[in-house]
Design a protein around this motif. Structure first.
Motif, mmCIF file in Angstrom:
data_model
loop_
_atom_site.group_PDB
_atom_site.id
_atom_site.type_symbol
_atom_site.label_atom_id
_atom_site.label_comp_id
_atom_site.label_asym_id
_atom_site.label_seq_id
_atom_site.Cartn_x
_atom_site.Cartn_y
_atom_site.Cartn_z
ATOM 1 N N SER A 5 -62.908 -51.663 -12.905
ATOM 2 C CA SER A 5 -63.269 -52.954 -13.483
ATOM 3 C C SER A 5 -62.019 -53.824 -13.605
ATOM 4 C CB SER A 5 -63.893 -52.730 -14.864
ATOM 5 O OG SER A 5 -64.324 -53.945 -15.433
ATOM 6 N N LEU A 6 -62.142 -55.120 -13.272
ATOM 7 C CA LEU A 6 -61.028 -56.059 -13.425
ATOM 8 C C LEU A 6 -60.858 -56.400 -14.900
ATOM 9 C CD1 LEU A 6 -58.912 -58.136 -12.424
ATOM 10 C CD2 LEU A 6 -60.796 -59.765 -12.198
ATOM 11 N N PRO A 51 -69.552 -59.649 -18.448
ATOM 12 C CA PRO A 51 -68.476 -58.656 -18.530
ATOM 13 C C PRO A 51 -68.740 -57.601 -19.596
ATOM 14 C CG PRO A 51 -67.811 -60.654 -19.641
ATOM 15 C CD PRO A 51 -69.146 -60.959 -18.999
ATOM 16 N N TYR A 111 -65.432 -63.604 -10.974
ATOM 17 C CA TYR A 111 -66.689 -62.955 -10.593
ATOM 18 C C TYR A 111 -67.046 -63.119 -9.109
ATOM 19 C CZ TYR A 111 -68.933 -60.623 -14.516
ATOM 20 O OH TYR A 111 -69.267 -59.725 -15.496
ATOM 21 N N ILE A 154 -66.290 -56.687 -14.648
ATOM 22 C CA ILE A 154 -65.132 -57.284 -15.314
ATOM 23 C C ILE A 154 -65.115 -56.802 -16.758
ATOM 24 C CG2 ILE A 154 -64.105 -59.444 -16.152
ATOM 25 C CD1 ILE A 154 -65.113 -60.815 -13.649
ATOM 26 N N ALA A 190 -58.003 -60.820 -9.110
ATOM 27 C CA ALA A 190 -59.274 -60.370 -8.550
ATOM 28 C C ALA A 190 -59.094 -59.852 -7.122
ATOM 29 C CB ALA A 190 -60.291 -61.513 -8.586
#
Length: 649
Positions: free
Chosen positions: A218-219, A251, A281, A289, A574
């Motif tokens: 996950s970012l 998120p 996104y 995220i 990202a």
């Protein structure tokens, strides 16, 4: 009482990280575990036993060692402490906050013990920056973002924004840019010089639609200062500007020490939080995220909320060893600077204990906040910088926005660095940003698609002069550190810049000394002999760049244009997260610390050769061929980046 023990191998830390991060190394990508990090830097057996023996001989009992091995703790009466350290303790009061802490003017320890001890607390302690007394140094850090101007706020938000200097949101002083959404906005590339949409970003950097979604990739996006996302704005953005992201996508919220990430009231939505999410996104989806939101509403509402503690709060939560880590005379959270939990005083206070090591860090963390290097105690910032190194050893990438005021800061009253936003008696010395100058993070500047240009033309360094249409000028933060020397991975690039594009400004060549005081007095002395206005031997920033102006967002229920280097940062972060996804899919490690590879292979980036970053009464530096202190090495080229990073072990 706590005794911070001198750690082992700190002189080798940079070498350790380079060994894991340089593309030519046989150990590239062989990241360490947190236990390996602790073991590598723990104090020597000799240090622990020598200090324990001294304490025992002095009548101190019940000594315990911390889990991270870095300090010894024990209880002592005032009389015992004064006898042990041959000193006298008093209570000191912060004239600004009213906070009281025990401290002494000096303390003494036996000569044979000194080499084993970094720090003792309570001990000699200057009061917190932020106050007005003789022992305080005022500072303020700010968001790197938001040209969008005013938006609807709660009364509490309005009070905070009026009291906290520095944010572009407040400095711009104009209504949001608004316009009707273009037809076929999800695919239209004809108006990217007016409005940057996800389609424009994808075209600029040749980013294909994402396909993979590793459960452990996950970012991470950092938020603070009442920056809440709301689903209604996200849904409006997904509907108008994306083709593949379903409404109600949102998120994961990681709430640290009372943090609040989401609101159910669109009028409370934060322009920064939604800018970050709506840029990231479309690049990472279907990846998830994670929003890291720090500190309770009490601390987020304080007028001297500096985000310094926000970074420390994040680092505490993702690495428990950092909570009491000792370096440069700082042990754990700084008294009078960092929040104290439980926060039982204010009605909005978080009543739990400080969260230490409760979350696993995301592989990439994007941070769009920061301030000026000169406004943060040197010891405080260096201790924090060491933590980015240690997390880099564990494969974590940190990307920070470079700032929006060119080579300086915003002038008073918007900023705290005097009438010009620059340093020195004449207010003309360049004022580098923080924590961007830390050599173990990747710093991101901003570019722009200028009017009449397309996504197929070269970008330029962002520059919006004051009054067109903003109150203050917006230009990509960049320059040279007054605290950190040029790191080895950057030396060739900086040398080439000076050899081929030598700035005409007078310079000095010196670094501020390690100390607990801010940098301002040191820099006045450093430049005094030469009349120089920038440091010739400091770490250069930024490292890279991405588009950061005229960004299409939905925020507060309204479509508007937004921007700042905080727009550039989640774009670059990202892309790194996407590349991590591809590496994880074939059993490879995450990228971790990026800079050695980026500087060894600048061909994977789009070199930016047009524009400047004005400030301090100058045009700033120029974007030129190769690295420059405006746009760094350049903007992403996703196919080239992916090919190189996939070729590495």
């Amino acid at each position: 009482m706590r005794i911070g023990l001198a750690q082992s191998n700190l002189d080798n830390a940079h070498e350790y990280l380079t060994d894991l991060s340089h593309p030519a190394s046989a150990n590239y990508g062989k990241h360490w575990t947190s236990e390996q990090v602790i073991d590598a830097f723990k104090p020597s057996h000799e240090a622990v036993e020598t200090v324990r023996e001294w304490l025992a001989d002095s009548g101190i009992r019940g000594v315990v060692q911390s889990e991270n091995k870095a300090w010894l703790a024990f209880h002592a009466t005032v009389k015992q402490a004064e006898s042990l350290l041959r000193t006298e303790y008093h209570e000191y009061e912060d004239q600004y906050t009213g906070g009281v802490m025990p401290a002494c003017e000096q303390y003494h320890i036996p000569k044979h013990i000194q080499e084993h001890i970094d720090y003792i607390t309570p001990g000699v302690k200057l009061l917190a920056p932020g106050g007005e007394g003789p022992n305080t140094a005022k500072r303020s850090l700010a968001k790197r973002h938001s040209q969008s101007g005013s938006r609807a706020h709660s009364a509490a938000q309005q009070e905070k924004e009026l009291s906290h200097a520095g944010s572009l949101d407040r400095l711009r002083g104009h209504s949001p840019k608004t316009q009707s959404v273009a037809v076929n906005a999800a695919t239209n590339l004809s108006t990217c010089d007016v409005t940057i949409t996800p389609a424009c970003v994808a075209a600029l950097y040749q980013i294909p639609t994402g396909q993979l979604a590793h459960p452990n990739n996950s970012l991470g996006i950092f938020e603070a200062e009442l920056q809440f996302w709301d689903q209604a704005d996200l849904n409006s953005f997904f509907t108008n500007f994306t083709q593949n992201i379903a409404n109600d996508t949102h998120p994961v919220s990681r709430l640290i020490d009372g943090g609040v990430a989401e609101t159910n009231y669109t009028y409370e939505a934060g322009g920064e939080a939604l800018l970050d999410l709506e840029l990231a996104y479309p690049i990472v989806y279907p990846q998830t995220i994670t929003v890291w939101n720090v500190d309770d509403l009490n601390y987020q509402l304080l007028a001297n909320d500096t985000y310094t503690w926000g970074f420390n709060t994040l680092l505490d939560a993702i690495d428990g060893s950092y909570c009491n880590y000792t370096a440069y005379g700082e042990t754990g959270n700084a008294e009078g600077i960092d929040p104290t939990y439980p926060d039982l005083v204010a009605p909005l206070g978080y009543n739990g204990t400080l969260q230490c090591g409760v979350y696993k860090p995301t592989n990439v963390i994007s941070l769009s906040y920061g301030g000026q290097e000169a406004d943060v105690p040197i010891a405080y910032q260096k201790r924090q910088c060491n933590e980015y190194l240690k997390l880099g050893l564990q494969g974590i990438s940190f990307l920070f926005a470079s700032g929006d005021a060119g080579v300086g800061s915003y002038p008073a009253p918007a900023g705290i660095d005097g009438p010009t936003g620059c340093l020195g008696a004449k207010g003309d010395i360049f004022n580098p940003t923080w924590p961007n100058t830390c050599p173990y993070i990747t710093n991101v500047g901003a570019t722009k698609v200028y009017p009449g240009k397309t996504v197929y033309d070269p970008e330029s360094a962002v520059y919006d002069p004051a009054g067109h249409p903003y109150t203050q000028n917006f230009s990509s933060g960049g320059g040279f550190s007054n605290v950190y020397p040029i790191p080895d991975y950057q030396q060739s690039a900086v040398a080439t810049f000076f050899a081929d594009h030598n700035p005409s400004y007078p310079h000095y060549s010196a670094l501020a000394a390690n100390a607990s005081n801010p940098v301002h007095p040191n820099i006045t002395l450093l430049s005094g002999a030469t009349g120089g206005i920038y440091n010739r031997i400091g770490r250069g920033v930024p490292d890279v760049a991405a588009v950061g102006d005229n960004i299409a967002v939905y925020s507060g229920g309204v479509f508007k244009l937004n921007g700042g280097t905080s727009a550039s940062t989640p774009i670059f972060a990202a892309i790194i997260n996407r590349i991590n996804e591809e590496r994880l899919a074939v059993g490879k490690s995450t990228l971790g610390f990026l800079n050695p590879t980026l500087y060894a292979h600048p061909e994977i980036l789009n070199d930016i050769t047009n524009g400047t970053n004005p400030g301090c009464g100058t045009l700033g530096f120029s974007a030129v061929k190769g690295w420059d202190p405006v746009t760094g090495l350049g903007t992403p080229n996703y196919p080239k980046m992916l090919e190189l990073f996939m070729s590495l072990p």
